[in-house]
Design a protein around this motif. Structure first.
Motif, PDB file in Angstrom:
ATOM      1  N   UNK A 222     -53.391 120.943  93.823  1.00  0.00           N
ATOM      2  CA  UNK A 222     -52.053 121.219  92.999  1.00  0.00           C
ATOM      3  C   UNK A 222     -51.905 119.864  91.794  1.00  0.00           C
ATOM      4  N   UNK A 223     -51.506 120.168  90.574  1.00  0.00           N
ATOM      5  CA  UNK A 223     -51.589 119.257  89.713  1.00  0.00           C
ATOM      6  C   UNK A 223     -50.039 119.213  89.227  1.00  0.00           C
ATOM      7  N   UNK A 224     -49.391 118.065  88.453  1.00  0.00           N
ATOM      8  CA  UNK A 224     -48.248 117.991  87.918  1.00  0.00           C
ATOM      9  C   UNK A 224     -48.519 118.235  86.279  1.00  0.00           C
ATOM     10  N   UNK A 225     -47.572 118.998  85.683  1.00  0.00           N
ATOM     11  CA  UNK A 225     -47.643 119.329  84.287  1.00  0.00           C
ATOM     12  C   UNK A 225     -46.074 118.957  83.906  1.00  0.00           C
ATOM     13  N   UNK A 226     -45.972 118.833  82.577  1.00  0.00           N
ATOM     14  CA  UNK A 226     -44.572 118.675  81.918  1.00  0.00           C
ATOM     15  C   UNK A 226     -44.269 117.286  82.208  1.00  0.00           C
ATOM     16  N   UNK A 227     -45.085 116.326  81.790  1.00  0.00           N
ATOM     17  CA  UNK A 227     -44.969 114.709  82.123  1.00  0.00           C
ATOM     18  C   UNK A 227     -43.995 114.379  80.860  1.00  0.00           C
ATOM     19  N   UNK A 228     -43.374 115.070  79.773  1.00  0.00           N
ATOM     20  CA  UNK A 228     -42.666 114.423  78.786  1.00  0.00           C
ATOM     21  C   UNK A 228     -41.505 113.594  79.045  1.00  0.00           C
ATOM     22  N   UNK A 229     -40.850 113.734  80.373  1.00  0.00           N
ATOM     23  CA  UNK A 229     -39.653 112.997  80.553  1.00  0.00           C
ATOM     24  C   UNK A 229     -40.213 112.091  81.573  1.00  0.00           C
TER      25      UNK A 229
END
Length: 345
Positions: A222-229
């Motif tokens: 598993x990997x995180x996405x949407x790190x803009x915040x």
């Protein structure tokens, strides 16, 4: 937009990566690009969002955390391309085809969140004056909310005929007040615990934690996405929004939510002061108060059915939150009593 238009629009962006697109699929904020170099995800963000999140992603990589979908640099080393007043960045496309049950996937998400918080944790200086100021402002806000709730129920009870919303509010009033009182007591406990401390623990938080922002690659990782915040903040700021959304259901004993929190604590235990603050914020019946305030301040004709339905849903959320908070709080008390008993022996 048809495929030829997409190719024409994206070619100048992808030239920066020496990528030639063949076909594009639109998934809203993300575009799936089939190209001469494989399949990629192209994400568009506004320039005002900035690219500070890339700095946080690189910091996590430097600390050994690699469960983030990598951001590819352009041929000249940039991590985002400005085109027509929009910023674009490029990532590999994740298959996300892992066939696991929802509970197991959420456990993986929370375990990885705990690892992210562990590797990025640091202590910052917080003066006693700053802490006291935050405490006094929050207490003032809590008391202001209690005054409003008390004033509104007096107004309702003085009427000969209540509206359906007002009647329902009177039925719920005691439970709203109890939740507010519990929140205030835990916040006061937090202040007593920390008032002489000049340190606080901060971590890099994801900022938009969701199971939809945790994707799996072909190997099942598993990997995180949407790190803009992403930013430095209290770990509570990742946990609370996720839990609050998960509790927006009909009333039920949500042991899955408790299990996820306990699973997270196994890998990143909260300190006592962090737990007290976590319980205070989770118990705070803000959605209920906002609903009642919205009804009270509405000057024109009120849609009673709409407001009653909204209050009912917010009440369900309150009861679900109450079950989770009180269950975990009681668990902590039992563990503390057992620890004290073992020390006495």
């Amino acid at each position: 937009m048809n495929d030829s238009n997409w190719l024409e629009r994206l070619s100048p962006i992808l030239e920066n990566y020496q990528i030639k697109p063949y076909f594009v699929e639109d998934f809203g904020s993300v575009l799936k690009v089939y190209s001469n170099k494989g399949t990629f995800a192209l994400k568009k963000i506004t320039p005002t969002t900035g690219t500070d999140f890339i700095r946080h992603v690189h910091l996590l990589y430097q600390k050994g955390y690699n469960r983030i979908v990598p951001i590819y640099p352009t041929m000249d080393g940039r991590y985002a391309v400005l085109h027509n007043n929009e910023l674009y960045y490029l990532m590999p496309w994740m298959s996300n085809e892992l066939k696991e049950d929802r509970v197991h996937r959420n456990q993986q998400l929370f375990r990885e969140l705990a690892r992210l918080h562990t590797l990025s944790a640091k202590e910052i200086d917080v003066s006693k004056e700053e802490r006291t100021e935050h405490y006094e402002k929050t207490i003032q806000q809590l008391e202001k909310h209690q005054e409003f709730l008390e004033g509104f129920i007096e107004e309702c009870e003085n009427k000969t005929y209540m509206s359906p919303f007002e009647l329902l509010y009177c039925l719920y009033y005691n439970e709203i007040s109890m939740a507010l009182r519990f929140s205030k007591e835990r916040f006061e406990d937090w202040y007593e615990e920390t008032k002489d401390s000049e340190k606080a623990r901060m971590v890099i938080i994801h900022g938009k934690l969701s199971s939809e922002h945790f994707l799996y690659d072909d190997r099942g990782y598993g990997h995180f996405i949407n790190f803009e915040n992403a930013r430095y903040g209290s770990p509570i700021h990742d946990m609370l929004p996720y839990l609050s959304r998960s509790l927006e259901t009909m009333p039920k004993r949500n042991n899955d939510a408790i299990g996820l929190v306990q699973h997270y604590f196994k890998y990143f235990p909260f300190k006592q002061d962090e737990k007290l603050l976590f319980y205070s914020y989770l118990a705070y019946p803000v959605p209920m108060i906002q609903c009642v305030e919205g009804y009270y301040r509405r000057q024109d004709t009120k849609n009673e059915l709409k407001f009653v339905r909204q209050l009912q849903r917010r009440y369900w959320h309150l009861k679900n939150s109450e079950y989770v908070v009180t269950s975990m709080f009681e668990m902590d008390k039992q563990q503390q009593l057992a620890k004290e008993g073992a020390q006495q022996q």
